[in-house]
Write a protein that holds these residues in place. Sequence first.
Motif: not given
Length: 174
Positions: A16-21, A26-28, A122-124
Amino acid sequence: MTEVSLFESDLLSPEVQSLLPPGYTLRALRSNDYERGFLKVLEVLTEVGNHSRQEFDEQFNYLKKHNHQYHTITITEDAKNQVVAVGTILVERKFVHKNGLVGHIEDIAVNGNQQGKKLGLRIIQALKYIGAKRGCYKVILDCSEKNVPFYQKCGFTQKEVEMAWYVPEVKARL
């Protein structure tokens, strides 16, 4: 003051991190996300209320103490150091399915000026990953009728009917 994460990063999906713009992370949820606009993002969903920093800290510390159960994540826009998307998966312990675990997805929100970047998707995806890593046998959520197509694109199928009972604001006196 040292910044604290709600849970360890090994529950976060590298895919998911790799798919973000570029420029998004992405983190807690972190203890300083009060200043980064975490609560402001939640306002796209419903009334949040005016939390003081102390009230935010009390809630964060409760969630941290129970971080085997509560997993709130954020996506931040790094250049602005701002939270732009959020979501939570609550892991419930059951007797059924041989003391199985069920993930409940809650409070998915994306800042209005960040729409169209697939941050909600991405959140889901990240929350489903956490549910799988924690050993959930299923991950469920409730949504409005208009959001059914979005969640179907995220791999969910429509099942059953949601019911709600809201506790009256003015409670009957005994």
